[in-house]
Scaffold this active site. Structure first.
Site, PDB file in Angstrom:
ATOM      1  N   SER A 145       8.023  14.358  -5.039  1.00  0.00           N
ATOM      2  CA  SER A 145       8.074  13.194  -4.157  1.00  0.00           C
ATOM      3  C   SER A 145       8.022  13.580  -2.677  1.00  0.00           C
ATOM      4  CB  SER A 145       9.334  12.374  -4.438  1.00  0.00           C
ATOM      5  OG  SER A 145      10.496  13.164  -4.293  1.00  0.00           O
ATOM      6  N   ASP A 391      19.736   8.168   1.471  1.00  0.00           N
ATOM      7  CA  ASP A 391      18.718   9.145   1.074  1.00  0.00           C
ATOM      8  C   ASP A 391      18.558  10.154   2.209  1.00  0.00           C
ATOM      9  OD1 ASP A 391      16.474  10.619   0.436  1.00  0.00           O
ATOM     10  OD2 ASP A 391      15.161   8.903   0.082  1.00  0.00           O
ATOM     11  N   HIS A 394      14.307  12.570   1.448  1.00  0.00           N
ATOM     12  CA  HIS A 394      12.955  12.198   1.891  1.00  0.00           C
ATOM     13  C   HIS A 394      12.960  11.921   3.387  1.00  0.00           C
ATOM     14  CE1 HIS A 394      13.227  11.284  -2.467  1.00  0.00           C
ATOM     15  NE2 HIS A 394      12.048  11.874  -2.470  1.00  0.00           N
TER      16      HIS A 394
END
Length: 414
Positions: A145, A391, A394
């Site tokens: 990802s 998060d 990312h």
């Protein structure tokens, strides 16, 4: 009216000097002329050479090899005149996982930082120039990802230069393809978080309690990107555990052999399979190869001297300490990659490492934190403690991965 010449003219009187003196004078005159030319050359070089060098630096080519310029060694410079390179809210193909402004982030200064190498400048990203370089070609990102994060960044950097009717996005299983029709150019992402085959290969349903990897099997993935012109690999995040279950045999067979193998040995085994495949199947005269180093996380604020129990949530400034390293980046894993790439080079295949680790270490404020689409409904307990669902892995876009792509851009045009 006619003008008559005066009767008394100046007459040319022969030089009474002998031939030796004439030759000496000629030599002196030539020496003066040569000296004049040298002085003029030096002056013009000083006067216009600087501008010439500046033009070269600003063009789409850059010398990235040798000791003169390490693109990965530098500092972040706040530059709200030149950055961001695109507007996140206007990117047609932005991912909701990365669209921090869309999901409520108010402090947008994370978009305004430019990476400045110590010894040189990165070439300015030019979407049209890159599309022209990609004409009739495939640029394929392969990995997890975070590599998809970088791929979305590249699509956003490119797509504004393409009219709506001349661009498209298509997904087929693990492969998602952005196409610029006018250039017959594609920028693709292939989901293979461990590069080799695993039980986490499904592009959507890959969160499983036990991770199983077939370290000797890669063909199922590799056949989708064999003929690519530019291949950008990454694989680190999914290996962050002390042990992993390795399968010799197929997932469909009942007689497969399973064994728990520790890190970084299992990582090394997988990269060996990957490198062997590259050596056999990739034409180095056609395909340029890149490997993106580990992307750091900022899940523990104690690492940069903040209260225990906190993370990237609420951070608004980069880390200023030069050479800062968090605990989440494992040097042993990095050395495995370096050794595998070094061995490949001795076998005639050059894979350029994009060493984004250190420059990304500084950017604790660059993550989505809570400003992204939440795929599952948040509990009251989570809502009461936002850092619990932040998060910090990312990256917001526009943001840090745009710089990763500027580095890739420099090497594509090398």
């Amino acid at each position: 009216m006619n003008h008559q010449m005066p009767k008394h003219k100046h007459q040319i009187v022969p030089n009474p000097k002998p031939w030796g003196s004439i030759r000496s004078s000629l030599h002196s005159l030539i020496a003066v002329l040569v000296a004049t030319l040298l002085v003029a050359t030096v002056y013009l070089t000083q006067e216009y050479g600087v501008q010439f060098l500046e033009d070269c630096t600003a063009s789409t080519t850059v010398k990235t090899s040798g000791d003169s310029c390490n693109l990965f060694s530098g500092k972040w410079v706040f530059d709200n005149q030149s950055y961001p390179l695109y507007k996140g809210l206007q990117c047609t193909y932005m991912s909701d996982q990365l669209a921090c402004e869309k999901f409520g982030r108010k402090d947008l200064s994370f978009q305004n930082w430019r990476w400045q190498p110590h010894q040189c400048d990165l070439p300015r990203f030019n979407a049209t120039a890159l599309l022209e370089r990609l004409r009739n070609k495939r640029l394929v990102y392969v990995g997890d990802s975070l590599n998809r994060n970088q791929w979305v960044s590249m699509v956003c950097l490119i797509e504004s230069a393409v009219p709506p009717e001349l661009k498209s996005m298509h997904t087929n299983g693990s492969l998602t393809t952005f196409k610029a029709t006018e250039y017959n150019a594609t920028i693709e992402f292939y989901w293979a978080p461990l590069l080799v085959e695993s039980n986490s290969d499904h592009p959507v349903n890959h969160r499983l309690p036990e991770r199983i990897v077939r370290v000797q099997a890669i063909e199922k993935h590799a056949r989708h990107w064999t003929d690519a012109d530019f291949l950008v690999f990454n694989s680190y995040l999914w290996w962050r555990r002390s042990m992993m279950s390795v399968l010799w045999g197929s997932f469909e067979s009942s007689d497969g052999i399973y064994k728990e193998v520790g890190m970084p040995r299992v990582y090394e085994m997988a990269l060996k399979t990957w490198s062997d495949w590259l050596e056999v199947h990739v034409n180095p005269n056609k395909t340029k190869l890149f490997f993106v180093s580990m992307s750091p996380t900022h899940q523990s604020a104690e690492e940069w001297g903040v209260t225990s129990g906190e993370n990237c949530y609420g951070e608004t400034e980069p880390i200023k300490e030069e050479g800062y390293k968090g605990n989440a980046s494992d040097p042993k894993m990095m050395r495995v990659v370096e050794n595998v790439l070094g061995e490949l080079k001795t076998r005639g295949l050059d894979v350029q490492m994009l060493n984004i680790t250190q420059l990304s270490e500084y950017r604790k404020e660059g993550h989505p934190s809570i400003y992204r689409k939440q795929w599952d409904a948040l509990t009251e307990k989570q809502l009461a403690n936002p850092s619990s669902f932040a998060d910090c892995i990312h990256w917001c876009l526009p943001g840090v991965p745009d710089i990763w792509n500027e580095l890739l851009y420099a090497y594509i045009f090398q």
